[in-house]
Structures are given as structure tokens and as C-alpha cells.
Design an enzyme around this catalytic site. Structure first.
Site, PDB file in Angstrom:
ATOM      1  N   SER A 131      41.654  69.996 108.249  1.00  0.00           N
ATOM      2  CA  SER A 131      41.592  71.239 109.148  1.00  0.00           C
ATOM      3  C   SER A 131      42.257  71.096 110.535  1.00  0.00           C
ATOM      4  CB  SER A 131      39.979  71.500 109.378  1.00  0.00           C
ATOM      5  OG  SER A 131      40.023  72.385 110.160  1.00  0.00           O
ATOM      6  N   GLY A 132      43.201  71.891 110.728  1.00  0.00           N
ATOM      7  CA  GLY A 132      43.877  71.576 111.798  1.00  0.00           C
ATOM      8  C   GLY A 132      45.302  70.963 111.752  1.00  0.00           C
ATOM      9  N   GLY A 168      41.581  71.352 103.101  1.00  0.00           N
ATOM     10  CA  GLY A 168      42.147  69.898 102.433  1.00  0.00           C
ATOM     11  C   GLY A 168      40.827  69.055 102.280  1.00  0.00           C
ATOM     12  N   SER A 184      40.529  78.030 112.847  1.00  0.00           N
ATOM     13  CA  SER A 184      40.269  77.376 111.289  1.00  0.00           C
ATOM     14  C   SER A 184      40.018  78.361 110.519  1.00  0.00           C
ATOM     15  CB  SER A 184      39.214  76.328 111.667  1.00  0.00           C
ATOM     16  OG  SER A 184      39.218  75.741 110.460  1.00  0.00           O
ATOM     17  N   SER A 185      40.771  78.140 109.195  1.00  0.00           N
ATOM     18  CA  SER A 185      40.611  79.240 108.181  1.00  0.00           C
ATOM     19  C   SER A 185      39.288  78.552 107.555  1.00  0.00           C
ATOM     20  CB  SER A 185      41.650  79.318 107.279  1.00  0.00           C
ATOM     21  OG  SER A 185      42.928  78.983 107.866  1.00  0.00           O
ATOM     22  N   GLU A 240      37.827  66.976 102.903  1.00  0.00           N
ATOM     23  CA  GLU A 240      36.993  66.744 104.030  1.00  0.00           C
ATOM     24  C   GLU A 240      35.940  65.629 103.909  1.00  0.00           C
ATOM     25  OE1 GLU A 240      35.200  70.564 105.018  1.00  0.00           O
ATOM     26  OE2 GLU A 240      36.951  71.291 105.456  1.00  0.00           O
ATOM     27  N   THR A 265      47.788  76.872 107.622  1.00  0.00           N
ATOM     28  CA  THR A 265      47.906  78.081 107.751  1.00  0.00           C
ATOM     29  C   THR A 265      49.580  78.569 108.587  1.00  0.00           C
ATOM     30  OG1 THR A 265      45.529  78.381 107.880  1.00  0.00           O
ATOM     31  CG2 THR A 265      46.849  80.583 108.653  1.00  0.00           C
ATOM     32  N   ASN A 314      39.915  72.910 114.921  1.00  0.00           N
ATOM     33  CA  ASN A 314      41.048  73.746 114.974  1.00  0.00           C
ATOM     34  C   ASN A 314      40.418  74.946 115.501  1.00  0.00           C
ATOM     35  OD1 ASN A 314      43.239  75.496 114.576  1.00  0.00           O
ATOM     36  ND2 ASN A 314      43.189  75.154 112.395  1.00  0.00           N
TER      37      ASN A 314
HETATM   38  N1  ATP Z   1      54.732  74.098 112.921  1.00  0.00           N
HETATM   39  C1  ATP Z   1      53.833  74.047 114.080  1.00  0.00           C
HETATM   40  N2  ATP Z   1      54.328  74.370 115.313  1.00  0.00           N
HETATM   41  C2  ATP Z   1      53.434  74.489 116.350  1.00  0.00           C
HETATM   42  N3  ATP Z   1      52.153  74.435 116.187  1.00  0.00           N
HETATM   43  C3  ATP Z   1      51.468  74.251 115.134  1.00  0.00           C
HETATM   44  C4  ATP Z   1      52.310  73.959 113.942  1.00  0.00           C
HETATM   45  N4  ATP Z   1      51.344  73.867 112.930  1.00  0.00           N
HETATM   46  C5  ATP Z   1      50.186  73.965 113.531  1.00  0.00           C
HETATM   47  N5  ATP Z   1      50.520  74.201 115.133  1.00  0.00           N
HETATM   48  C6  ATP Z   1      49.148  74.354 115.837  1.00  0.00           C
HETATM   49  O1  ATP Z   1      48.150  73.786 115.124  1.00  0.00           O
HETATM   50  C7  ATP Z   1      46.881  74.862 115.106  1.00  0.00           C
HETATM   51  C8  ATP Z   1      46.223  74.654 113.709  1.00  0.00           C
HETATM   52  O2  ATP Z   1      46.944  74.707 112.701  1.00  0.00           O
HETATM   53  P1  ATP Z   1      46.486  75.791 111.456  1.00  0.00           P
HETATM   54  O3  ATP Z   1      45.599  76.781 111.717  1.00  0.00           O
HETATM   55  O4  ATP Z   1      47.507  76.031 110.786  1.00  0.00           O
HETATM   56  O5  ATP Z   1      45.780  74.667 110.794  1.00  0.00           O
HETATM   57  P2  ATP Z   1      45.118  74.728 109.340  1.00  0.00           P
HETATM   58  O6  ATP Z   1      45.737  73.458 108.514  1.00  0.00           O
HETATM   59  O7  ATP Z   1      45.273  75.998 108.656  1.00  0.00           O
HETATM   60  O8  ATP Z   1      43.672  74.576 109.546  1.00  0.00           O
HETATM   61  P3  ATP Z   1      42.449  74.945 108.883  1.00  0.00           P
HETATM   62  O9  ATP Z   1      42.189  74.089 107.619  1.00  0.00           O
HETATM   63  O10 ATP Z   1      41.338  74.465 109.736  1.00  0.00           O
HETATM   64  O11 ATP Z   1      42.570  76.540 108.728  1.00  0.00           O
HETATM   65  C9  ATP Z   1      47.820  76.086 115.316  1.00  0.00           C
HETATM   66  O12 ATP Z   1      46.643  77.108 115.955  1.00  0.00           O
HETATM   67  C10 ATP Z   1      48.859  75.819 115.974  1.00  0.00           C
HETATM   68  O13 ATP Z   1      48.417  75.845 117.200  1.00  0.00           O
HETATM   69 MG    MG Z   2      44.155  77.537 108.255  1.00  0.00          MG
END
Ligand code: ATP
Ligand code: MG
Length: 1055
Positions: A107-108, A389, A160-161, A391, A112, A157
Site C-alpha cells: 500500500s502506498g 500487494g 489508498s485503494s 500485506e 494506482t 497512503n
Molecule cells: N510516479 C509517481 N510520481 C509521483 N508521486 C507518486 C508516484 N507514484 C506514487 N506517488 C505518490 O504516492 C501516493 C500513493 O500512490 P498510490 O495511491 O498509487 O499507491 P498504491 O500502491 O495504489 O497504494 P494502495 O495499495 O494503498 O492503493 C500517491 O498518492 C502519490 O502521491
Molecule cells: Mg492504489
């Protein structure tokens, strides 16, 4: 701009982990760190992309970057998510291979975000057009809607999704998007009713309360106050950097683009409001006669219930009853039991969770309806999986178990597909396949999903089993069934190993996942798996006079009462994971492995332990090992030859034959050991990264030399062209200058010639026309005037000319002063001319007379007072008519020569000095040779003196006529002494005498002595004759008197 041709150019660390030397966890992490610190967030493991969350926006997602990566080979540029997206899209479009992009990570970690980058890249590079753009827009806008309802702020996050998402994007044969299908997995619905500390409920609740208009809130009977709603956690209701109100507007807009009708949006919001109100229902116990407590909604909450029922169109009493009673139907029987307060709360929360999760599923379906492809023809598919992913928390429950199971499955197909792909490539390339040792996690998957004795099957069995079912009974069951499994650990299992393992609490079991051990607490497993919603509640919902609610609770339809127990959550999940896996296996996988660098959501921090943990559970080392097991690096012959051809003379600069042969020659030449590479059909396989680095190093050195060479040649060329240019320019300049100089010279000459010409012409013209010039007028006038004056002068002169007489002294006066010289000159000339004229009329005789006169003048003028009286007398010469007078005939005949003068003179008596005028007048004859004195009366010659004897003649200055003829001493004539004579014609006599002397050659000139005192010789005596002015005693005559012997005085009366 720098032009890259290979991922190997200017690498920071290594761009592909396969090339790490030596390979170890430390070097792996060190490489990630190094790249992360240089903002290189992407790194490859073969074709897998590792993505580090930078936690800051990087300028690597621009339209220019999209263009840079478009249609480029995967290894051509530095690692980027766009390279993967491009590879996937092109192989879908060109090779007709369905693709799936699997994004995993904790997560984070950025899953996404990564999925959105992939989608936006594909949207940017695929076809364009009105219809296509609409589809793209709808696909992209589905994200904000799903994120609002399915994402929440967690401690890990802010966005977070809380659900798994798989989206199939469908394309036509050209590669243009047609539509899509979204599948969602396991929404974390427990969040609706309870959020862990520091976390929030789903975004939509906060967005609605912050961003909806007052009017909308009024309609929904909501207050703009988070604190009024029990389901909303308050400690982190607002998220830094997140503007809920703005997000709400975005979501509304996105819903509109995706195709939601206004009433649908309204229904959705009503449901969201209903959930909030549901959370505010509270219950109190009410004792019943049977001794049991029955729950009742607290009075003060009646209002919420009422509002909720109004919103959803439910009869309040029906819902009220559903919270107090529960009907259990078994076969034909219906038994109604009361719910205690705890059960009522359970029912309330279950309703809220179900309401929300079903709403979410409906939303997904509704979006699918909008974005589904309109055509039935065959579609190419690209699936994007954004799933939670692995956990591992301190406290792991049913959700983590499910999630980790899903990740095990993904790992399994990852390994399977990677190996399969590797193997396929080897076969394709005709290279011998060496078996690769790797850990196969199928055994763990089996532990969980096995139909007979898998953990999920055990759980289902427990749930369905009659009798008392608790989480503990479930654990007991596991302890017996799975005890022997090498990946299952439990304190109470029959496996004595763990009896004393204090890290393993009694109410927990532990599974050794491929990514590490995870300890699960069994509490809640059964309940969560059951996911029970009392039928009374679903029926109450179905009865609602609200179109959406009705659809969400189809099992509430009394007509379709299904007495079977609903499917358990575990079962459903396993089924959907199964479908997903099947789906994925049919596609070509592309992996994005997301890693988060720190726990603080901070840029620039790289926490080794955290990254190491993720590297482990993502199985990245395993991934590298598999990839390196055979040959670490492979490359098609053409790019390989192109990259290294400068290392061998035969291949540089051009290799004429096939690329493969070129590479063979190259490697042979470089003496690379044979076991280090293998020749595939289209690719060269290099076993060890160090061989590649050896080639790279050689290339780098060679490039330096080549750069120098190029530089040298370029500089030479530049200088030469510059010189030639200079030369050419110089010639041009010189030509122009010469032309200019000549032109100038010519112009000078020309203008000079013109000047000279004009001067000459001018001069000529002026000369010709000078007369007409004003400047000349003066002279002209002057000349003219002068001319006129002269004319007038001459005319006047003509008129006033004096007489022709030479003695005329008159001369007209000069009219102008300036004529003075000329006037005098004219006068002189005129006079000369007049004289000449006058003379020209003279006869010889007259001429002689005048000559005599002239001689007389020369002799006596101004010397003797007598002279003037002689001027008027004509010199007749013969005054006595000697030839005619007969008296003198004899005398005449005596004179041989012609008588020049004959006159009567007085002879002075020498003795007394008496003048013998009457007494002794004498005739004086003069001839050429002599003079004769004769007696007047008789004509008897008294004396004849040859002129030769005459020495001089003396006369006085006065007006007397005396003259003394002096004889030469000793001459015959001189005997009697000199003659003293007097004559009135003295002047004529003396003149003639003088002239004869002058004309005669043999005779000396007779001197004329003019003086008032002179000596005369009288016989022996020298007598002085002295002239004195006399008084006229005796008239006017001259008195002469001898004073003594020596003196004779002549007194001459003064005139
Ligand atoms: N390539 C990137 N460039 C800039 N910021 C990013 C990038 N990837 C992620 N982030 C930052 O990290 C934060 C978390 O990313 P994201 O929501 O994609 O995580 P995730 O893997 O989908 O987490 P979860 O599993 O909780 O959904 C985003 O809101 C953004 O602020
Ligand atoms: Mg996500």
C-alpha cells in the site's frame, strides 16, 4: 538533446538488475538506492519494471516523454513505465497478443498511479478521432469515480485503494480503444463502519459533506458537519493537500462524462447519505416477557431513522422491526427470534457495509455499462491489474489472509509465465534449455485453496457446520488438518516444533508465504467469511421505494426466497481469483513491481530495511535469478552489431554481410570465451553481465578515440571550410573592391574629364562669347569711348590744324590730359612733316639759301645781337649786280671763280680806326677760293686774299657789323695786317665764308670767334678791338676810335 540508443548509455548504477555484478540483496538495494537518489525511479529486471515511489512529481510524464518512448524498443532508452506500456501496446496492436499489466506492491507503493500512467500513455499513443476520444475520456474518467468510492486515507497512503481492480481495455484491430470492462475485488467494507486510528472512511463521505451544495445537502437531509456522523472518524477527517470539495466537483464531472444520469447520481448520493444516517442509529435493550432482551432504536435516534427511511422510501416500521427481530426460515418453517442490542448493532453495521459494498459493485457495473465496447467483433484486450500487494502487519486478519492468497497466486503465475517465456525464447532461438532451480509457491497456494483440505475450504466447512462455530474451532480444525504442511505453523498443531515458539500466540496461525512468514489472528475469520446479513434486513431493503436499493438487494425479493446459505466471502474470492488467474494466463504478462522507499510518504528518504522487506516479498531476487539462470543478457544481432561494431576492424565502419556473422567476427576478434555467449536465431545471448560490461568498457574507450577522431576531422573540416569561405569571401570582397576602386577611378577620371571638357568648352564658348560678356563691356565701352574720343580728337584736330608754315608755333589745345604725350608727339610729327613738306617745295637755289640761313643761325643765333635782324633779309649774295653792272665788269672778270657774295662793306682804318664808310667803301667779293676787296667806285681790287690764308673771323656779340678777318701769320696777305670790316650784312658774309671753309676739303675750317674783345694784327701791332656799349653821340651809328696802338674801341649803341 541527448540521443540514446541503448539502456546501457549513461546508466546510473545499472538500469537492468540482471546486469548487477555480483548479485546479492545488498548490491540490489544499493543499486535501487543509487538510482532513486538520482530520480531514476524505474529499473528493469529483464522486462519487469521496478517502480520506486518518488513521493514528488517528476518531469518524466510529459507529452515530450510520451513522444520519446513512442515506437522505441524496450532497451533503447532508460527504464520507464512508458517503455513497458509502449511494448505492451505495440505487441497488442501489431502481433495481436492480448496483454495484461500486473501492478503489485504494498500500500502506498504507487500501483494506482502506475496504472494511471499506463492508461494515459496508451490513450496518448493510440488512435484519435471524436468517437475514440470519447471512449478514452470515459475510460480515464472512471478512475476518479472509483477512487472516490473505493479509496480512503490510511496510515500508509492518503489515497489508498481499498479494493482490487482489474480493468480490461478493449481495442479494435487498428489499436483504437473500443471500451473496457472493470472487475473489482474485495472492497474493504469493514471501513464503512469502523476505521483504524489515523485513517478515514471512504473519500466520498467527506467529499459529499464538504463539496455538495447546501441545496443538495438539504435534499439529502445532511448537515455539513463530520462530527454529526458516527461512521466518520474525526481525528483525521481532513487530509493534508486534499481538497475534498474540489474532488467532489471532479467526481460529479467524471460521473457525468462516464454517462451517469442525474437521477442516478442523486440515488447514489442518497445511498451514501443513508449509510451515514444508519451509523447514527443506536439501540437500547427492552426486556421481553420471555426474559430475553429485545433491542429498540433509541428514541433520540428516531429522527435519523425517519430521515433515512424517507430518503430510501422505506417504511419506518419495517426497518424498525428488522432491527429487533430476525426470522429464520428452515424448510417450511419460519421462526422469529428477537435481536439483542449487540445483534442489532451487528445487523446495523452489516446493513451499512452491505449497502455500501453493493453500491460500489453497482457503480462498477454501471461504469462498465457505459464503457463497454459497442461492437461484437473480435477485440484485442489489455488488462491492467491494480491489486493490493502482500500485506504483513502486526495484526493480520481475514482480509490480509485473502490478499496474501491473491498475491501468492499472482506470484505463481508470475514465476510460471516468466519461466515459460524464458523457455519459449530459448526454444525460439534454438538455444539449449538449462533447467532453472527456483522456488515454486504452488505448495502454498495449495495450502490455502485446496478444495479438500485447504484453509479456505476448512473455513467454509466450519461456517456451514451446524453446532457452535467459533474462530477457535476453526483454528483447531486447521491445527489438525494442516499440521504436517511445511508452510503452516501453529502453536497447537501436532507439529511439536512450534510448541515452545513464543512468537506464535495461541489464537494465531502462521503461514510461510513465498515472501515471508505471516502471522494471522483467527478472530473474526468466521464472521467475515460468513458476511451475514439478516434476511429481514435485505427484505426490508427490497421493499424500499427506491429504484437503486431494490436492485442492490435482489435476495430480499420474497418471490425468490433462497433458503441456501449465501456464498461465503472466502469462496467468492477464491472463485474470482481463479477467474482472474485464468484470464491472466491467456494473456501476455507485463509486470510493474512497485516499491515504496519509506514509511513517511516523504521524498528523498530511502529506508533500506523497508525496501529490503519489499524486495523480498515481491520475490525480486528470485526474479533476477530466474532471468540470469541461463543467459543474463540478450540482444538482437542488428542492434548488437550496431553497438559494438567499432571494436573490430572488420566490422567498422560497415559490415556488409548478415548481422549475425558480423557479431561472430566481432566476438572472435575480441577473444570472448566461447562459453560466455550463445548464438540464437535472431539474438546473441550473453551469459555473464561482466562480459557485457567488458564489451561496454571497450566500447566506451573506443568511443573516446572515435570522438577524438571525429573531433579532429570535424575541426579540420570546419577550419578548411572556414578558410575556403574566407578565401572565397576575400576574392569576392577583392573583386568588389577592385570593381569599386576602378569604378571610383573611372568616375574620377570621367568627372575630371568632364570638368576639363567643361572648362575647355566653357573657355571656348566664353572666348567666343566674351564679347558679349558684361565683364568685357567695360573694355569695349572703354575702347569704343576711347575710339570715339580719338575719332573726335582727330576730327577736331583736322579742323583746327595750324597752318603749314614751319614757323607757326600754334597747336590746338589738347582736349584730354591722357592724350598729352600723343598730342605733343603729333605736334612734333606734324611739325616735322610740315617742315618736310615745306622743304620739299624748295628749289636748289632756295635750298642753298636756307642752308646758309641755317648755317647763319647755327653760328650766330643767341650769340650775336645782330643776328635777329638778319633773319628776315634774304641772302642775295650779289648786292652790287656785279655781272650786270658794267662798272664791275672788269672786276668780275678778274675773279676767276663764281662770285658768291658781292656787297659793299666799310673798311676800318687801321690807323685811326675810322670807318671808311663813304670814304672808303669797298666791294667785298667772295668766291670759293678767295675774297676780294675792291674799290667801290672803281672796281679796283685792293686786296685779294686766298681763303687758305684766312685763319679766323672775329665778331662782337653786339649789333654792330664789325668783323675782323684774321690772316695766317706768314702768309702773303698778312703783310698789311688783318682786315677790320663792317657790314650790315655781316651775318651773310661770315656765314658764306664759314660755309666755303666747311665745304672745302683742302682748307681748314675758318674759326668764327664771337667775343667783345679780340686781337687783330695791324702791321706789326696787335691791336685789341674792344666793343663797349656807346652813347649815341653821333646818332645812332657805331663810333670806332683808336685809343692807342693797342686798343681800338668800338662803342655800339645798345638797342
Ligand atoms: N510516479 C509517481 N510520481 C509521483 N508521486 C507518486 C508516484 N507514484 C506514487 N506517488 C505518490 O504516492 C501516493 C500513493 O500512490 P498510490 O495511491 O498509487 O499507491 P498504491 O500502491 O495504489 O497504494 P494502495 O495499495 O494503498 O492503493 C500517491 O498518492 C502519490 O502521491
Ligand atoms: Mg492504489
Amino acid at each position: 538533446m541527448e540521443v540514446k540508443t541503448s539502456l546501457l548509455d549513461n546508466m546510473i548504477g545499472v538500469g537492468d538488475m540482471v546486469l548487477i555484478e555480483p548479485l546479492s540483496e545488498d548490491t540490489f538495494i544499493e543499486n535501487l538506492r543509487k538510482r532513486f537518489e538520482h530520480n531514476e525511479i524505474y529499473t528493469y529486471i529483464g522486462s519487469v519494471v521496478i517502480s520506486m515511489n518518488p513521493y514528488k512529481s517528476l518531469p518524466i510524464y510529459t507529452a515530450e516523454k510520451v513522444e520519446e518512448y513512442r515506437n522505441r524498443n524496450f532497451y533503447e532508452l532508460s527504464p520507464h513505465i512508458y517503455a513497458l506500456a509502449d511494448e505492451a501496446y505495440r505487441s497488442l496492436r501489431d502481433q495481436d497478443k492480448d496483454q495484461c499489466i500486473l501492478i503489485t506492491g504494498e500500500s502506498g507503493a504507487g500501483k494506482t498511479e502506475a496504472s494511471k500512467f499506463v492508461m494515459s500513455y496508451v490513450a496518448a499513443v493510440c488512435g484519435k478521432g471524436q468517437e475514440v476520444n470519447k471512449v478514452k475520456e470515459q475510460l480515464l474518467q472512471s478512475n476518479p469515480v472509483l477512487e472516490a468510492f473505493g479509496n480512503a486515507k490510511t496510515v500508509r497512503n492518503d489515497n489508498s485503494s481499498r479494493f482490487g481492480k482489474y480493468m480490461d481495455i478493449e481495442f479494435d484491430f487498428k489499436g483504437d480503444p473500443l471500451g473496457g470492462v472493470i472487475s473489482n475485488y474485495l472492497l474493504e467494507k469493514s471501513r464503512v463502519v469502523k476505521q483504524p486510528r489515523g485513517e478515514r472512511n471512504f473519500h466520498i463521505f467527506y467529499q459529499l459533506l464538504s463539496g455538495a451544495s447546501d441545496d443538495t445537502l438539504k435534499k439529502l437531509k445532511l448537515d455539513r458537519d463530520f462530527s454529526k456522523y458516527n461512521y466518520l472518524s474525526l481525528d483525521s477527517a481532513t487530509v493534508n493537500g486534499l481538497d475534498d470539495a474540489a474532488c467532489f466537483r471532479t467526481v460529479r464531472n467524471a460521473m457525468q462524462i462516464v454517462g451517469f444520469m442525474e437521477d442516478e447520481v442523486q440515488s447514489v448520493l442518497e445511498l451514501v447519505a443513508a449509510v451515514l444516517k444508519l451509523g447514527n442509529l443506536e439501540f437500547k435493550p427492552e426486556s421481553r416477557c420471555n426474559g430475553f432482551d429485545e433491542s429498540r432504536i433509541k428514541d433520540k435516534n428516531g429522527e435519523y431513522l425517519k430521515e433515512m427511511c424517507e430518503l430510501l422510501g422505506i417504511e419506518q416500521s419495517v426497518l424498525e422491526r428488522a432491527f429487533s427481530f430476525r426470522t429464520v426460515e428452515a424448510k417450511m418453517e419460519k421462526v422469529s427470534t428477537t435481536l439483542n442490542v449487540a445483534q442489532a448493532y451487528y445487523a446495523r453495521d452489516a446493513l451499512a457495509k452491505n449497502l455500501y459494498s453493493r453500491l460500489f459493485s453497482w457503480l462498477v457495473n454501471r461504469i462498465n455499462e457505459s464503457i463497454k465496447a459497442q461492437t461484437k467483433s473480435r477485440k484485442k484486450v489489455m488488462g491492467v491489474l491494480d491489486i493490493y500487494g502482500f500485506e504483513i502487519f502486526e495484526d493480520n486478519s481475514f482480509e490480509q489472509f485473502i490478499i496474501n492468497y491473491c498475491n501468492e497466486k499472482l506470484q505463481q503465475i508470475f514465476i510460471e509465465l516468466t519461466l515459460r517465456e524464458e523457455q519459449e525464447e530459448y526454444i525460439r532461438e534454438g538455444i539449449e534449455w538449462t533447467n532453472i532451480e527456483y522456488f515454486n509457491n504452488a505448495i502454498i497456494c495449495d495450502l490455502i485453496e485446496n478444495n479438500k483440505n485447504g484453509i479456505l475450504a476448512m473455513l467454509d466447512e466450519e461456517c456451514l457446520r451446524p453446532g457452535t462455530v467459533t474462530d477457535e474451532t476453526f483454528l483447531d480444525k486447521l491445527n489438525t488438518v494442516c499440521a504436517e504442511h511445511q508452510h503452516f505453523e501453529s502453536r497447537q498443531s501436532k507439529n511439536s516444533k512450534f510448541l515452545t515458539d513464543h512468537s506464535l500466540p495461541h489464537n494465531c496461525f502462521r503461514i510461510q508465504h513465498y515472501a515471508g512468514k505471516v502471522l494471522y489472528r483467527v478472530e473474526g475469520f468466521v464472521d467475515k467469511n460468513n458476511d451475514l446479513l439478516y434476511r429481514d434486513l435485505s427484505q426490508a431493503m427490497y421493499k424500499a421505494n427506491h429504484s437503486l436499493i431494490k436492485i442492490l438487494f435482489p435476495e430480499g425479493n420474497p418471490a425468490k426466497v433462497n433458503l441456501k446459505r449465501p456464498l461465503t466471502a472466502g469462496f467468492q474470492f477464491r472463485a474470482s481469483v481463479g477467474t482472474l488467474m485464468k484470464n491472466l494466463l491467456t494473456k501476455n504478462p507485463n509486470y510493474i513491481r512497485c516499491i515504496k522507499p519509506n514509511d513517511k510518504k516523504a521524498a528523498h528518504i530511502f529506508t533500506d530495511s523497508l525496501v529490503c522487506h519489499q524486495v523480498r516479498y515481491l520475490g525480486l531476487m528470485e526474479n533476477v535469478r530466474v532471468r540470469r539462470a541461463g543467459y543474463a543478457f540478450r540482444q538482437a544481432y542488428e542492434p548488437c552489431l550496431e553497438r559494438y561494431k567499432m571494436l573490430c576492424k572488420q566490422t567498422w565502419p560497415h559490415w556488409k554481410g548478415p548481422a549475425r556473422e558480423g557479431v561472430e567476427v566481432l566476438l572472435k576478434n575480441l577473444q570472448v570465451p566461447a562459453e560466455e555467449f550463445a548464438y540464437g536465431r535472431s539474438k546473441i545471448f550473453i551469459r555473464n553481465p561482466r562480459t557485457l560490461f567488458f564489451l561496454e568498457e571497450k566500447r566506451r574507450q573506443c568511443l573516446e578515440d572515435l570522438a577524438t577522431l571525429i573531433q579532429k576531422i570535424y575541426r579540420g573540416w570546419k577550419c578548411r571550410t572556414h578558410f575556403l569561405l574566407l578565401k572565397k569571401s576575400q576574392v569576392v570582397v577583392a573583386a568588389w573592391y577592385r570593381r569599386f576602386a576602378q569604378q571610383k577611378k573611372y568616375q574620377n577620371i570621367r568627372s575630371s574629364a568632364l570638368v576639363v571638357q567643361s572648362y575647355i568648352r566653357g573657355w571656348k564658348v566664353r572666348r567666343e562669347y566674351r564679347k558679349f560678356f558684361r565683364a568685357n563691356a567695360g573694355k569695349k565701352i572703354y575702347d569704343f569711348t576711347i575710339q570715339r574720343i580719338m575719332q573726335k580728337y582727330f576730327m577736331g584736330l583736322k579742323k583746327t590744324m595750324p597752318s603749314m608754315s614751319p614757323v607757326d608755333k600754334s597747336w590746338p589745345a589738347r582736349p584730354y590730359g591722357f592724350l598729352d604725350g600723343m598730342h605733343q608727339e603729333l605736334r612734333r610729327i606734324f611739325h616735322l612733316w610740315r617742315c618736310k613738306k615745306y622743304r620739299s617745295q624748295f628749289t636748289e637755289e632756295k635750298k642753298a639759301t636756307y642752308e646758309e640761313k641755317l648755317a647763319a643761325s647755327e653760328l650766330f643765333k643767341d650769340k650775336k645781337a645782330l643776328y635777329p635782324s638778319s633773319v628776315g633779309q634774304p641772302f642775295k649774295g650779289d648786292y652790287v649786280e656785279i655781272t650786270k653792272n658794267p662798272k664791275y665788269q672788269k672786276l668780275n672778270s678778274l675773279v676767276e671763280d663764281k662770285v658768291l657774295l658781292a656787297d659793299v662793306v666799310s673798311k676800318i682804318n687801321r690807323a685811326n680806326g675810322k670807318v671808311r664808310t663813304i670814304s672808303s667803301p669797298r666791294i667785298f667779293l667772295l668766291t670759293k677760293k678767295s675774297l676780294v676787296l675792291a674799290d667801290q667806285k672803281t672796281g679796283q681790287v685792293k686786296a685779294s686774299v686766298p681763303l687758305l690764308d684766312l685763319s679766323s673771323v672775329s665778331v662782337s656779340t653786339q649789333s654792330d657789323g664789325f668783323f675782323a678777318l684774321k690772316l695766317k701769320e706768314g702768309s702773303t696777305s698778312a703783310a698789311k695786317g688783318d682786315f677790320l670790316l663792317s657790314s650790315d650784312r655781316l651775318i651773310e658774309i661770315i656765314t658764306k665764308l664759314h660755309r666755303i671753309g666747311a665745304a672745302s676739303a683742302e682748307r681748314n675750317q675758318i674759326n668764327i670767334d664771337i667775343s667783345d674783345e679780340f686781337l687783330v694784327q695791324f702791321k706789326q701791332d696787335k691791336v685789341c678791338v674792344k666793343f663797349i656799349p656807346g652813347t649815341p653821340k653821333n646818332g645812332n651809328g657805331v663810333a670806332c676810335k683808336r685809343k692807342n696802338n693797342r686798343l681800338l674801341e668800338v662803342s655800339v649803341p645798345s638797342p
